[in-house]
Motif scaffolding. Structure first.
Motif, PDB file in Angstrom:
ATOM      1  N   LEU A 713      -9.291  13.761  -4.151  1.00 26.15           N
ATOM      2  CA  LEU A 713      -9.687  13.023  -5.350  1.00 26.15           C
ATOM      3  C   LEU A 713     -10.694  11.939  -4.994  1.00 26.15           C
ATOM      4  CD1 LEU A 713      -6.160  12.576  -6.976  1.00 26.15           C
ATOM      5  CD2 LEU A 713      -7.946  14.180  -7.696  1.00 26.15           C
ATOM      6  N   GLN A 714     -11.691  11.760  -5.865  1.00 21.21           N
ATOM      7  CA  GLN A 714     -12.709  10.731  -5.645  1.00 21.21           C
ATOM      8  C   GLN A 714     -12.917   9.960  -6.938  1.00 21.21           C
ATOM      9  OE1 GLN A 714     -16.343  12.056  -3.572  1.00 21.21           O
ATOM     10  NE2 GLN A 714     -15.316  14.036  -3.244  1.00 21.21           N
ATOM     11  N   PHE A 715     -13.134   8.648  -6.767  1.00 23.30           N
ATOM     12  CA  PHE A 715     -13.269   7.787  -7.933  1.00 23.30           C
ATOM     13  C   PHE A 715     -14.493   6.901  -7.766  1.00 23.30           C
ATOM     14  CE2 PHE A 715      -8.798   8.764  -7.272  1.00 23.30           C
ATOM     15  CZ  PHE A 715      -8.444   9.294  -8.503  1.00 23.30           C
ATOM     16  N   ASP A 716     -15.238   6.768  -8.870  1.00 20.07           N
ATOM     17  CA  ASP A 716     -16.470   5.982  -8.819  1.00 20.07           C
ATOM     18  C   ASP A 716     -16.190   4.525  -8.490  1.00 20.07           C
ATOM     19  OD1 ASP A 716     -17.838   8.242  -9.544  1.00 20.07           O
ATOM     20  OD2 ASP A 716     -17.831   7.766 -11.692  1.00 20.07           O
ATOM     21  N   ARG A 717     -15.060   4.023  -8.985  1.00 20.01           N
ATOM     22  CA  ARG A 717     -14.794   2.584  -8.859  1.00 20.01           C
ATOM     23  C   ARG A 717     -13.619   2.290  -7.922  1.00 20.01           C
ATOM     24  NH1 ARG A 717     -14.528  -0.439 -14.438  1.00 20.01           N
ATOM     25  NH2 ARG A 717     -12.676   0.867 -14.694  1.00 20.01           N
ATOM     26  N   TYR A 718     -13.238   3.269  -7.111  1.00 18.10           N
ATOM     27  CA  TYR A 718     -12.124   3.007  -6.205  1.00 18.10           C
ATOM     28  C   TYR A 718     -12.300   3.777  -4.906  1.00 18.10           C
ATOM     29  CZ  TYR A 718      -7.429   2.396  -4.324  1.00 18.10           C
ATOM     30  OH  TYR A 718      -6.379   2.073  -3.524  1.00 18.10           O
ATOM     31  N   SER A 719     -12.535   3.021  -3.850  1.00 20.96           N
ATOM     32  CA  SER A 719     -12.638   3.596  -2.511  1.00 20.96           C
ATOM     33  C   SER A 719     -12.127   2.545  -1.526  1.00 20.96           C
ATOM     34  CB  SER A 719     -14.091   3.974  -2.211  1.00 20.96           C
ATOM     35  OG  SER A 719     -14.188   4.686  -1.004  1.00 20.96           O
ATOM     36  N   PRO A 720     -10.824   2.590  -1.179  1.00 20.26           N
ATOM     37  CA  PRO A 720     -10.207   1.464  -0.456  1.00 20.26           C
ATOM     38  C   PRO A 720     -10.514   1.396   1.031  1.00 20.26           C
ATOM     39  CG  PRO A 720      -8.585   3.180  -0.836  1.00 20.26           C
ATOM     40  CD  PRO A 720      -9.839   3.613  -1.555  1.00 20.26           C
ATOM     41  N   GLY A 721     -10.928   2.504   1.639  1.00 19.68           N
ATOM     42  CA  GLY A 721     -11.146   2.477   3.078  1.00 19.68           C
ATOM     43  C   GLY A 721      -9.855   2.315   3.861  1.00 19.68           C
ATOM     44  N   LEU A 722     -10.000   1.900   5.127  1.00 25.51           N
ATOM     45  CA  LEU A 722      -8.845   1.839   6.034  1.00 25.51           C
ATOM     46  C   LEU A 722      -8.510   0.436   6.514  1.00 25.51           C
ATOM     47  CD1 LEU A 722      -9.541   5.026   8.177  1.00 25.51           C
ATOM     48  CD2 LEU A 722      -7.606   4.667   6.637  1.00 25.51           C
ATOM     49  N   GLN A 723      -9.126  -0.564   5.929  1.00 23.33           N
ATOM     50  CA  GLN A 723      -8.832  -1.942   6.342  1.00 23.33           C
ATOM     51  C   GLN A 723      -8.151  -2.672   5.192  1.00 23.33           C
ATOM     52  OE1 GLN A 723      -9.299  -2.734   9.527  1.00 23.33           O
ATOM     53  NE2 GLN A 723     -10.136  -0.672   9.764  1.00 23.33           N
ATOM     54  N   ASN A 724      -6.915  -2.315   4.932  1.00 23.60           N
ATOM     55  CA  ASN A 724      -6.159  -2.923   3.845  1.00 23.60           C
ATOM     56  C   ASN A 724      -4.672  -2.784   4.135  1.00 23.60           C
ATOM     57  OD1 ASN A 724      -5.213  -0.257   2.687  1.00 23.60           O
ATOM     58  ND2 ASN A 724      -7.439  -0.009   2.456  1.00 23.60           N
ATOM     59  N   TRP A 725      -3.839  -3.395   3.301  1.00 23.19           N
ATOM     60  CA  TRP A 725      -2.402  -3.416   3.585  1.00 23.19           C
ATOM     61  C   TRP A 725      -1.762  -2.036   3.448  1.00 23.19           C
ATOM     62  CZ3 TRP A 725       1.037  -1.780  -0.010  1.00 23.19           C
ATOM     63  CH2 TRP A 725       0.670  -1.814  -1.352  1.00 23.19           C
ATOM     64  N   GLN A 726      -2.302  -1.183   2.562  1.00 21.18           N
ATOM     65  CA  GLN A 726      -1.759   0.172   2.473  1.00 21.18           C
ATOM     66  C   GLN A 726      -1.975   0.913   3.793  1.00 21.18           C
ATOM     67  OE1 GLN A 726      -0.121   2.155   0.376  1.00 21.18           O
ATOM     68  NE2 GLN A 726      -0.400   1.485  -1.738  1.00 21.18           N
ATOM     69  N   ALA A 727      -3.192   0.837   4.300  1.00 19.59           N
ATOM     70  CA  ALA A 727      -3.483   1.501   5.571  1.00 19.59           C
ATOM     71  C   ALA A 727      -2.630   0.926   6.689  1.00 19.59           C
ATOM     72  CB  ALA A 727      -4.973   1.356   5.899  1.00 19.59           C
ATOM     73  N   GLU A 728      -2.456  -0.392   6.684  1.00 17.18           N
ATOM     74  CA  GLU A 728      -1.638  -1.043   7.709  1.00 17.18           C
ATOM     75  C   GLU A 728      -0.188  -0.573   7.624  1.00 17.18           C
ATOM     76  OE1 GLU A 728      -0.359  -5.594   8.323  1.00 17.18           O
ATOM     77  OE2 GLU A 728      -2.529  -5.241   8.303  1.00 17.18           O
ATOM     78  N   MET A 729       0.331  -0.497   6.402  1.00 16.75           N
ATOM     79  CA  MET A 729       1.704  -0.036   6.220  1.00 16.75           C
ATOM     80  C   MET A 729       1.878   1.391   6.726  1.00 16.75           C
ATOM     81  SD  MET A 729       3.841   0.473   2.660  1.00 16.75           S
ATOM     82  CE  MET A 729       2.843   1.894   2.169  1.00 16.75           C
ATOM     83  N   TRP A 730       0.935   2.255   6.400  1.00 15.19           N
ATOM     84  CA  TRP A 730       1.062   3.651   6.828  1.00 15.19           C
ATOM     85  C   TRP A 730       0.838   3.810   8.325  1.00 15.19           C
ATOM     86  CZ3 TRP A 730       3.558   7.141   4.291  1.00 15.19           C
ATOM     87  CH2 TRP A 730       3.688   7.038   2.909  1.00 15.19           C
ATOM     88  N   ARG A 731       0.021   2.931   8.916  1.00 16.58           N
ATOM     89  CA  ARG A 731      -0.103   2.958  10.376  1.00 16.58           C
ATOM     90  C   ARG A 731       1.224   2.582  11.030  1.00 16.58           C
ATOM     91  NH1 ARG A 731      -5.575   1.166   9.482  1.00 16.58           N
ATOM     92  NH2 ARG A 731      -4.924  -1.028   9.442  1.00 16.58           N
ATOM     93  N   ASP A 732       1.923   1.620  10.440  1.00 21.96           N
ATOM     94  CA  ASP A 732       3.247   1.234  10.940  1.00 21.96           C
ATOM     95  C   ASP A 732       4.198   2.430  10.911  1.00 21.96           C
ATOM     96  OD1 ASP A 732       6.133   0.319  10.421  1.00 21.96           O
ATOM     97  OD2 ASP A 732       5.212  -1.553  11.027  1.00 21.96           O
ATOM     98  N   VAL A 733       4.195   3.144   9.788  1.00 25.27           N
ATOM     99  CA  VAL A 733       5.053   4.322   9.671  1.00 25.27           C
ATOM    100  C   VAL A 733       4.618   5.405  10.654  1.00 25.27           C
ATOM    101  CG1 VAL A 733       5.867   6.129   8.103  1.00 25.27           C
ATOM    102  CG2 VAL A 733       5.543   3.797   7.251  1.00 25.27           C
TER     103      VAL A 733
END
Length: 945
Positions: A713-733
């Motif tokens: 899925l791709q969104f014009d107004r949403y592209s979070p990348g990998l430097q955010n708390w979601q990415a950090e949380m999933w890296r922890d997991v």
């Protein structure tokens, strides 16, 4: 044999030696060599790991990126970090090792904060003197360091020495010490009055000399048991007056040591590092970053010896070549590996019966240990013998043996249990028993020996239990021969002659000013040398014994009730049976209510998960600090020291809906994703209640395929990348997943689209679409891994790490892929015209780039000929019976069910191109976790499931 590289603190230099080189015992030229020479009980491999971890803390924690204490070229005046050990695993050994290495690197002032009780303060002071500040008192020591306070002042009765005198620095001495690069070492009690006195002495007697030094002055503050008294809760204290408010004083008094709020300010050339040591870091990690002791610069996890693990790259355990007697005996042994050995036993319905049986078990274990200790006196003989020298007393005294009983936190309950126990043991006069308890002379009555005759069968059961445990331990750890047990006759004789008359009952005082720690050292009076007092002791206590005090030879622990406030950090500290006990582990028992034992196991699982995340980050060697998730349970909180904690689940829920849509001003890439999917796969109509509802692919997707589909899925107004708390949380997991086996090369759990060049990352959403794909990949990975810190969604009391993975794999879901039709016009643009079927658009309102509605109308009581709702779209296609339709039941699909990904094609009047929204139905049976969050956390509020 491989030699370590020149930088032993770096990850690449840590090498596991089959026959590691020993430290040169004759070398006494450095603080480390003198300290290492005192570590006589550690194997060479353990010493190597200890030193590597200490060097990591010193090099990357205290000094940062270089020995000048700068980060990116900017001077760092204060650094704050956290070191996580295991309960009774050697944290103090690490703390003293870090002190030694720091002194070798010419740190000028070391302050050791040694607990909130006088007993712990004196215990740590004595250990620092015997292991670090070695040698006879005299000129040699004086030229080596300036020690504050001195032994006589520490040993004096509480209140005898004024605090202003206890921590006094003579300015002339300090100036000379700074000039000669002679360090100042302080061992302070972590009490507000002690800390204020120390802070004033530093300001008055040290700071002026520091300013005149003409160089950077390094200060190191080591906080032992740092979650005890050193935590600030920003939410609770928000709005409090900083002078007159009811604020916690200990953490602020600690920070005042290097950054005073009043009086003389800190010199500009002062470089301070605060290192918090704890086995239970939950509250430390959940503190707000702006709290003065929150770990903002580094987090380190120490390692323990076991039968598996490598040194480089780090794992939470390392292989100890000396064998199982040198392993750390922690939760992995008690709750997993040695479950069959019966080390954990549930209590029954009668506390009196449980107490009597547990005491019998302890006494029989003590008799076995006494018989094994050939050449040693028994506890009764040792306590009644006067020795001619310290050496003789130490040589002939037996190793201590201990039992711990937790009746409740109530002191009256503790004394009542003690009196009941003495009554059972033959003391019929409770007034006399109470007097004996107050005088520390409450020994078991020799009349208990008559119980050996009347209830011999009950006593002998413990002999059989210990024999069975020894055999199971042999099988668990591949020991060639199980430890043999003496015959019952020999055990009975030892019980009568030595163990029963030599065993004391002690209620441990909860007074912070009481010096009531167990006594394990020989002692001298006018008659001569005597054996330690606590050779065989049954300690009765509440929470006071759960912090810092070590019980030597602990074999038996009895909990008489389940805790009413199960906070994971305080409950982990209660597990004093952890330690290095494998030389007699078959004789160890933890006896508690079944629910309490289950909680202990869950605490350990979450604790191991946190350590795995920290170790993974240390191996990555990144400049950022580890920020592992603090996990809790459905039925217990991580800590009671931080107010208003919330719980954030990992699973996105039973039917998450991605409302985020593109604006329709240009072709939607998600429309191309859908049309391409249905062009290349067979599909069929879905009808229900006499109406055509949509289209569905003829074959479902696997978990991995479904995850990759959603990642597209791709969104014009949403592209979070990998430097955010979601990415950090999933890296922890992911770190926890990969501790049980690597993911395929290049694969990640959280895989949002790569950012285009020049495009800034969007603020990540709590309901990030790419977290659903991450969850599916996690589920798939967990089908072949016992990942720690996870629970199955259908049974959050259970642990995923103990699941039957073959059954989990058999019940894994497949995901059906569908398109839901609406009541609008047939879509004829963006690839829909090329499909072999017509798609009618939905006409749902869009606000701020999101669909207003989600799953649409729902009719929970719809009958067999009616349409219950879109979340059952695939059930109608397969012709299967819908799940129970009671409205008050949770809307989860049962374990073993398939899932659904349903695309909604939306086109309102005036919209040039249709936009795509997605609903997902997820069955029970997947992995989940419960992350503890504070109200201001980026993880946000709990989402309803």
């Amino acid at each position: 044999m491989t030699s370590p590289s020149e930088s032993p603190g770096s990850t690449s230099s840590e090498t596991l030696f089959a026959s590691p080189p020993a430290e040169n015992a004759a070398d006494t030229s450095s603080w480390w060599s003198r300290y290492c020479s005192q570590l006589v009980g550690l194997s060479d491999t353990t010493k190597i790991v200890l030193k590597a971890d200490c060097e990591y803390i010193v090099d990357k924690g205290i000094f940062g990126t270089d020995t000048h204490g700068t980060i990116g070229g900017t001077p760092s005046r204060v650094r704050r970090g956290l070191v996580i050990g295991s309960v009774q695993s050697g944290k103090t050994a690490s703390m003293l090792g870090v002190t030694a290495l720091a002194l070798d690197k010419q740190v000028d002032l070391v302050v050791v904060l040694a607990g909130t009780r006088i007993s712990l303060w004196r215990q740590t002071f004595g250990r620092l003197q015997s292991q670090l500040d070695t040698g006879d008192d005299g000129p040699v020591k004086e030229r080596r360091r300036l020690l504050v306070p001195n032994l006589g002042e520490v040993s004096a009765p509480a209140g005898r020495v004024p605090l202003s005198t206890l921590y006094k620095f003579e300015p002339a001495q300090v100036r000379r010490a700074i000039r000669e690069r002679r360090p100042v070492v302080v061992v302070a009690m972590k009490h507000a009055d002690h800390l204020r006195a120390l802070g004033k002495s530093i300001r008055d007697g040290v700071f002026r000399s520091v300013e005149a030094a003409g160089r950077d002055f390094r200060m190191l503050v080591l906080d032992d048991e740092a979650d005890d008294g050193s935590i600030l809760d920003a939410l609770v204290e928000e709005g409090e007056d900083p002078v007159y408010g009811k604020l916690k004083q200990i953490p602020r008094a600690i920070a005042d040591l290097w950054d005073p709020r009043s009086g003389v300010g800190a010199p500009s050339n002062l470089r301070a590092t605060y290192v918090a040591y704890t086995a239970t870091p939950h509250s430390n990690l959940l503190q707000e970053d702006h709290n003065p002791l929150a770990p903002k610069d580094f987090v380190v996890a120490l390692r323990t010896a076991f039968d598996r693990g490598t040194i480089a790259p780090r794992e939470t355990t390392f292989h100890e070549p000396k064998g199982y007697k040198s392993y750390y005996t922690g939760g992995e042994t008690f709750y997993r590996r040695a479950m069959a050995a019966g080390l954990c036993r549930p209590t029954g319905d009668d506390p009196a019966v449980d107490t009597a049986d547990a005491v019998r078990g302890f006494l029989v274990a003590s008799a076995i240990m006494q018989i094994r200790a050939a050449g040693k006196l028994g506890p009764h003989a040792a306590l009644t013998t006067t020795f001619s020298s310290r050496e003789e007393a130490a040589r002939r005294s037996p190793q201590p043996r201990s039992m711990l009983i937790h009746p409740s936190a109530s002191i009256s309950d503790q004394f009542e249990i003690a009196l009941d126990l003495l009554d059972w043991a033959g003391h019929s006069d409770r007034v006399d028993s109470a007097d004996r308890l107050s005088k520390s002379t409450a020994y078991l009555s020799e009349l208990l020996s008559t119980n050996l005759d009347s209830e011999r069968d009950i006593w002998q059961r413990w002999h059989k239990r210990y024999a069975d445990s020894a055999e199971q331990v042999r099988n668990t750890f591949d020991v060639p021969i199980a430890r043999s047990l003496p015959e019952w006759g020999e055990i009975e004789a030892a019980l009568r002659e030595e163990i029963i008359p030599g065993t004391r009952v002690s209620v441990v005082n909860s007074d912070h000013d009481a010096d009531d720690r167990p006594e394990y050292d020989v002692w001298l009076d006018q008659d001569g040398w005597h054996a330690p007092r606590d050779l065989s002791t049954i300690f009765i206590s509440g929470n006071v014994m759960s912090r810092g005090i070590t019980l030597e030879g602990l074999t038996t622990t009895l909990f008489l009730r389940q805790t009413s406030n199960p906070f994971a950090d305080s409950q982990m500290q209660m597990q004093r049976w952890f330690g290095y006990r494998n030389s007699y582990v078959e004789l160890c028992r933890v006896i508690a209510p079944q629910e309490q034992l289950a909680l202990f196991a869950a605490y350990h699982d979450n604790d191991e998960a946190l350590r795995q995340a920290v170790v993974h980050a240390m191996n990555e060697d990144s400049t950022g600090i580890p920020s592992p998730l603090v996990l809790q349970g459905r039925e217990f909180m991580a800590t009671g020291k931080i107010a208003n904690l919330r719980t954030k689940p990992l699973c996105p829920g039973s039917k998450p809906f991605i409302r985020l849509v593109n604006d329709g001003t240009k072709p939607d890439p998600n429309a191309e994703l859908v049309t391409s999917l249905f062009r290349h796969h067979d599909s069929q109509d879905v009808s229900a209640a006499g109406l055509l509802r949509g289209r569905i692919l003829s074959q479902p997707f696997t978990l991995g395929e479904a995850g990759r589909l959603l990642d597209g899925l791709q969104f014009d107004r949403y592209s979070p990348g990998l430097q955010n708390w979601q990415a950090e949380m999933w890296r922890d997991v992911q770190a926890r997943v990969e501790s049980q086996g690597q993911l395929p090369l290049g694969n990640q759990l959280y895989m949002p689209p790569e950012l285009s060049e020049g495009i800034s990352a969007s603020t990540v959403r709590r309901d990030c679409p790419y977290s659903i794909g991450a969850y599916f990949r996690l589920w798939e990975a967990c089908l072949s891994r016992h990942v720690r810190g996870l629970v199955p969604t259908e049974s959050p009391r259970l642990r995923w790490s103990m699941s039957d993975l073959s059954e989990r794999k058999r019940l894994q879901p497949r995901f059906w892929i569908g398109i839901r039709y609406g009541g609008g016009d047939v879509v004829t643009v963006d690839g829909f015209a090329n499909l072999p079927f017509e798609v009618r658009a939905m006409q749902r309102a869009i606000e701020n780039g999101e669909l207003v509605a989600t799953w649409g109308s729902r009719s929970p009581t719809a009958g067999p000929t009616e349409y219950r709702g879109d979340e059952y779209f695939d059930y109608y296609f397969r012709g299967e019976t819908l799940p129970n339709s009671l409205a008050d039941e949770p809307p989860w699909r049962p374990v073993g069910s398939d899932g659904l990904i349903l695309f909604h094609i939306n086109q309102v009047e005036g919209q040039l191109h249709p936009s795509v929204a997605v609903g997902v139905c997820i069955p029970l049976g997947g992995p989940d976790q419960f992350a503890a969050t504070v109200p201001s956390s980026h993880l946000g509020p709990v989402r309803s499931k």
